[in-house]
Design a protein around this motif. Structure first.
Motif, PDB file in Angstrom:
ATOM      1  N   ARG A 100       0.836  -1.203   0.000  1.00  0.00           N
ATOM      2  CA  ARG A 100       0.000   0.000   0.000  1.00  0.00           C
ATOM      3  C   ARG A 100       0.875   1.258   0.000  1.00  0.00           C
ATOM      4  NH1 ARG A 100      -2.617  -1.062   4.190  1.00  0.00           N
ATOM      5  NH2 ARG A 100      -4.555  -1.880   3.310  1.00  0.00           N
ATOM      6  N   GLN A 101       1.916   1.253   0.820  1.00  0.00           N
ATOM      7  CA  GLN A 101       2.827   2.392   0.869  1.00  0.00           C
ATOM      8  C   GLN A 101       3.528   2.613  -0.464  1.00  0.00           C
ATOM      9  OE1 GLN A 101       5.469   1.353   4.067  1.00  0.00           O
ATOM     10  NE2 GLN A 101       3.915   1.626   5.669  1.00  0.00           N
ATOM     11  N   GLN A 102       3.727   1.525  -1.209  1.00  0.00           N
ATOM     12  CA  GLN A 102       4.388   1.620  -2.510  1.00  0.00           C
ATOM     13  C   GLN A 102       3.432   2.043  -3.623  1.00  0.00           C
ATOM     14  OE1 GLN A 102       7.741   0.789  -3.369  1.00  0.00           O
ATOM     15  NE2 GLN A 102       8.251   0.714  -1.205  1.00  0.00           N
ATOM     16  N   GLY A 103       2.180   2.317  -3.262  1.00  0.00           N
ATOM     17  CA  GLY A 103       1.212   2.784  -4.254  1.00  0.00           C
ATOM     18  C   GLY A 103       0.398   1.691  -4.915  1.00  0.00           C
ATOM     19  N   ILE A 104       0.562   0.445  -4.475  1.00  0.00           N
ATOM     20  CA  ILE A 104      -0.222  -0.654  -5.032  1.00  0.00           C
ATOM     21  C   ILE A 104      -1.647  -0.573  -4.490  1.00  0.00           C
ATOM     22  CG2 ILE A 104      -0.431  -3.154  -5.205  1.00  0.00           C
ATOM     23  CD1 ILE A 104       1.969  -1.979  -6.703  1.00  0.00           C
ATOM     24  N   LYS A 105      -2.628  -0.726  -5.376  1.00  0.00           N
ATOM     25  CA  LYS A 105      -4.030  -0.633  -4.960  1.00  0.00           C
ATOM     26  C   LYS A 105      -4.743  -1.978  -4.931  1.00  0.00           C
ATOM     27  CE  LYS A 105      -4.814   4.158  -6.375  1.00  0.00           C
ATOM     28  NZ  LYS A 105      -3.390   4.495  -6.516  1.00  0.00           N
ATOM     29  N   ALA A 106      -4.174  -2.992  -5.552  1.00  0.00           N
ATOM     30  CA  ALA A 106      -4.815  -4.313  -5.555  1.00  0.00           C
ATOM     31  C   ALA A 106      -3.738  -5.381  -5.464  1.00  0.00           C
ATOM     32  CB  ALA A 106      -5.648  -4.513  -6.816  1.00  0.00           C
ATOM     33  N   ALA A 107      -3.824  -6.212  -4.424  1.00  0.00           N
ATOM     34  CA  ALA A 107      -2.826  -7.264  -4.246  1.00  0.00           C
ATOM     35  C   ALA A 107      -3.364  -8.337  -3.315  1.00  0.00           C
ATOM     36  CB  ALA A 107      -1.520  -6.691  -3.667  1.00  0.00           C
ATOM     37  N   LEU A 108      -2.764  -9.509  -3.408  1.00  0.00           N
ATOM     38  CA  LEU A 108      -3.068 -10.624  -2.526  1.00  0.00           C
ATOM     39  C   LEU A 108      -1.747 -11.207  -2.053  1.00  0.00           C
ATOM     40  CD1 LEU A 108      -5.604 -13.507  -3.052  1.00  0.00           C
ATOM     41  CD2 LEU A 108      -3.203 -14.043  -2.616  1.00  0.00           C
ATOM     42  N   VAL A 109      -1.623 -11.420  -0.745  1.00  0.00           N
ATOM     43  CA  VAL A 109      -0.424 -12.024  -0.156  1.00  0.00           C
ATOM     44  C   VAL A 109      -0.831 -13.310   0.543  1.00  0.00           C
ATOM     45  CG1 VAL A 109       1.462 -11.745   1.494  1.00  0.00           C
ATOM     46  CG2 VAL A 109       0.703  -9.787   0.123  1.00  0.00           C
TER      47      VAL A 109
END
Length: 328
Positions: free
Chosen positions: A155-164
């Motif tokens: 999120r801090q890196q500007g990613i808006k959609a991800a799954l971990v």
């Protein structure tokens, strides 16, 4: 931590995604050096080796705060979750490999080194383990916490959609874009939620869960146990007794954070399903489903779930994320 981490990231370019993921993996490496009991040089192993020496051990603030959260989860679950379980979890892990039950004397000795009264915390960031040969085990909380940390970094890196995915502890950020247009989606758009498949358990088929926020964690022992005289002994240990669980479950928990889902999946795996559901009534922020062996017929599986567990969706042919059952 002895498990595989994976991430799926939507970004404007592969370079942006790679940079963001690399920052997340750097955090996982940092946490592994802090929390893993597979490394003799980890902070948790150093702390465990100080047990019984009557000296205070200074730890980083992040580690200290994790201890406080672990204590809270222990209190909330009636000690069904307890990071001091290490002496018993290591004992039963070895027993399953040898296919032989531990001696009663060793079970009793392990149980004697388990329990939160044996840990003292003192501000700022001082810890003391009161009994010799204690072993802290963060296996029921570290993976979910690590996944939370990676999502926060993305999120801090500007990613808006991800799954971990930390081997069954899954945390999501945003929702994936529409596959037909690539455009952003509105919250609650069921066509574009993350779709998580929980593998089949025996005669109970696959479960596909739509997930648009928070975390889902799976923990179970239906496929891994020690069977002696027809009785199943799990690799999952009840910290209240120091004994392996014998009722066998596959637990799926949805929670606001990966750390909470991880800890509660561990705790609910220890409890019989009726006790698990009773405990969940005081925590409406959690949703859970349990597949367990019928005590009267071990070959029969019974499904129970909390009233707020989400409706499952039909399994599509693609765009599914497979969630392995944890083998803690």
């Amino acid at each position: 931590m002895g498990i595989r981490f994976k991430a799926l990231v939507y970004a404007e370019s592969a370079a942006v995604a790679s940079e963001a993921i690399a920052a997340g993996w750097a955090k996982v490496d940092e946490l592994d050096a802090m929390l893993s009991d597979y490394r003799r040089d980890s902070l948790v192993m150093q702390l465990s080796r100080s047990s019984g020496t009557d000296r205070w051990f200074e730890v980083p603030d992040e580690f200290y705060q994790l201890l406080i959260r672990a204590r809270e989860f222990s209190q909330q679950t009636g000690n069904a979750f307890d990071i001091t379980v290490g002496p018993a979890s290591h004992l039963w892990r070895a027993a399953i490999k040898r296919n032989r039950l531990p001696d009663e004397s060793r079970i009793a000795a392990a149980a004697d080194r388990i329990g939160w009264p044996l840990i003292q915390l003192s501000e700022p960031n001082q810890v003391r383990l009161l009994r010799a040969d204690m072993q802290l085990d963060f296996g029921g909380i570290a993976q979910g916490y690590a996944a939370d940390c990676v999502v926060a970094i993305l999120r801090q890196q500007g990613i808006k959609a991800a799954l971990v995915d930390a081997s069954g502890d899954i945390v999501v950020l945003g929702t994936p874009p529409r596959q037909d247009t690539g455009s952003a989606t509105e919250p609650g758009d069921s066509a574009t939620t993350w779709r998580i498949r929980i593998p089949a358990a025996g005669t109970v088929g696959d479960l596909v869960i739509p997930l648009s926020s928070g975390s889902v964690s799976s923990s179970g022992d239906l496929e891994q146990s020690l069977v002696i005289d027809g009785k199943h002994h799990s690799h999952i240990v009840d910290p209240r007794s120091g004994r392996a669980v014998t009722h066998s479950t596959l637990v799926t928990v949805l929670a606001p954070t990966g750390m909470a889902a991880d800890a509660w999946a561990s705790a609910l795996s220890v409890l019989p399903p009726d006790q698990a559901l009773q405990l969940l009534r005081a925590h409406p922020e959690l949703q859970a489903r349990l597949v367990s062996r019928d005590p009267a017929d071990p070959e029969k599986l019974v499904v129970t779930q909390s009233g707020n567990f989400p409706e499952t969706i039909p399994a599509p042919e693609n765009d599914l994320w497979e969630s392995p059952s944890q083998e803690r």
